[in-house]
Design a protein around this motif. Structure first.
Motif, PDB file in Angstrom:
ATOM      1  N   ASP A   1       0.850  -1.193   0.000  1.00 47.70           N
ATOM      2  CA  ASP A   1       0.000   0.000   0.000  1.00 47.70           C
ATOM      3  C   ASP A   1       0.890   1.250   0.000  1.00 47.70           C
ATOM      4  O   ASP A   1       1.636   1.495   0.935  1.00 47.70           O
ATOM      5  CB  ASP A   1      -0.895  -0.016   1.240  1.00 47.70           C
ATOM      6  N   GLU A   2       0.781   2.035  -1.061  1.00 46.84           N
ATOM      7  CA  GLU A   2       1.643   3.198  -1.226  1.00 46.84           C
ATOM      8  C   GLU A   2       1.427   4.256  -0.145  1.00 46.84           C
ATOM      9  O   GLU A   2       2.381   4.893   0.310  1.00 46.84           O
ATOM     10  CB  GLU A   2       1.440   3.831  -2.612  1.00 46.84           C
ATOM     11  N   TYR A   3       0.159   4.455   0.282  1.00 40.19           N
ATOM     12  CA  TYR A   3      -0.109   5.466   1.310  1.00 40.19           C
ATOM     13  C   TYR A   3       0.517   5.064   2.642  1.00 40.19           C
ATOM     14  O   TYR A   3       1.140   5.881   3.318  1.00 40.19           O
ATOM     15  CB  TYR A   3      -1.628   5.673   1.471  1.00 40.19           C
ATOM     16  N   GLU A   4       0.319   3.827   3.006  1.00 38.57           N
ATOM     17  CA  GLU A   4       0.911   3.331   4.252  1.00 38.57           C
ATOM     18  C   GLU A   4       2.442   3.360   4.157  1.00 38.57           C
ATOM     19  O   GLU A   4       3.125   3.664   5.131  1.00 38.57           O
ATOM     20  CB  GLU A   4       0.417   1.912   4.555  1.00 38.57           C
ATOM     21  N   LYS A   5       2.945   3.030   3.005  1.00 45.55           N
ATOM     22  CA  LYS A   5       4.392   3.033   2.777  1.00 45.55           C
ATOM     23  C   LYS A   5       4.975   4.428   3.032  1.00 45.55           C
ATOM     24  O   LYS A   5       5.998   4.581   3.699  1.00 45.55           O
ATOM     25  CB  LYS A   5       4.652   2.590   1.331  1.00 45.55           C
ATOM     26  N   LEU A   6       4.302   5.470   2.523  1.00 48.59           N
ATOM     27  CA  LEU A   6       4.753   6.844   2.741  1.00 48.59           C
ATOM     28  C   LEU A   6       4.713   7.221   4.218  1.00 48.59           C
ATOM     29  O   LEU A   6       5.618   7.894   4.732  1.00 48.59           O
ATOM     30  CB  LEU A   6       3.907   7.826   1.929  1.00 48.59           C
ATOM     31  N   GLU A   7       3.683   6.778   4.930  1.00 45.88           N
ATOM     32  CA  GLU A   7       3.587   7.080   6.361  1.00 45.88           C
ATOM     33  C   GLU A   7       4.687   6.375   7.150  1.00 45.88           C
ATOM     34  O   GLU A   7       5.264   6.949   8.080  1.00 45.88           O
ATOM     35  CB  GLU A   7       2.207   6.677   6.901  1.00 45.88           C
TER      36      GLU A   7
ATOM     37  N   THR B   1       0.670   3.709  12.381  1.00 44.07           N
ATOM     38  CA  THR B   1       0.138   4.766  11.521  1.00 44.07           C
ATOM     39  C   THR B   1      -1.335   4.892  11.890  1.00 44.07           C
ATOM     40  O   THR B   1      -1.769   4.335  12.887  1.00 44.07           O
ATOM     41  CB  THR B   1       0.313   4.405  10.032  1.00 44.07           C
ATOM     42  N   GLU B   2      -2.106   5.566  11.093  1.00 44.46           N
ATOM     43  CA  GLU B   2      -3.516   5.745  11.411  1.00 44.46           C
ATOM     44  C   GLU B   2      -4.256   4.407  11.416  1.00 44.46           C
ATOM     45  O   GLU B   2      -4.654   3.900  10.380  1.00 44.46           O
ATOM     46  CB  GLU B   2      -4.168   6.693  10.413  1.00 44.46           C
TER      47      GLU B   2
END
Length: 154
Positions: free
Chosen positions: A80-86, A122-123
């Motif tokens: 998951d790209e969003y989780e990866k960035l976080e 993370t969130e």
């Protein structure tokens, strides 16, 4: 002895001294010319060596200036790209104190252990991290695998 004979001997002696001095002057003059030429060559060589020494000292001074960490590059292996960035942002916060430190004073194993085995939240999700590789130079590069941790309710 007669004065004419003494004058002849004296003038012959004086003439011999003058001829010898002239011959000595010619011989010594060429030796002095050679010595002066050698001195000029040695002075030129000395100036060249001084320039080389100054250049080497400048290079050494540049090398003495310590390299410091000025960038942190984290590569997280997660789908998951969003989780990866976080996760990457969280790891950069963990490693922010390494910025500005001299590279030779940092232990790569210590930098690795800051992240390896850590759990990052993370969130709404938690991730267990495993470091695959770390490079410590002016740029810290770290490769990390992230695995989501499922919380168990008791």
């Amino acid at each position: 002895m007669n004065t004419g004979r003494i004058k002849a001997l004296a003038s012959g002696l004086l003439l011999g001294i003058l001829i010898g001095a002239a011959g000595l002057n010619i011989v010594m003059g060429s030796h002095l010319d050679k010595a002066e030429l050698e001195i000029l060559k040695l002075r030129a060589e000395l100036e060249e060596k001084i320039e080389q020494l100054e250049s080497a000292e400048k290079e050494l001074e540049v090398k003495k200036q310590a390299a410091v960490v000025d960038e942190i590059d984290i590569h997280v292996n997660y789908s998951d790209e969003y989780e990866k960035l976080e996760i990457e942002a969280a790891l950069k916060k963990l490693l922010k104190d390494t910025k500005g430190q001299e590279v030779h004073s940092l232990d790569p194993l210590l930098v690795t252990n800051i992240v390896d085995g850590r759990t990052v939240a993370t969130e709404g999700h938690k991730y267990s991290l495993t470091v695959r590789g770390t490079l410590v130079s002016e740029k810290i590069v770290m490769y990390v695998d992230a695995k989501e941790v499922k919380e168990q309710v008791l």
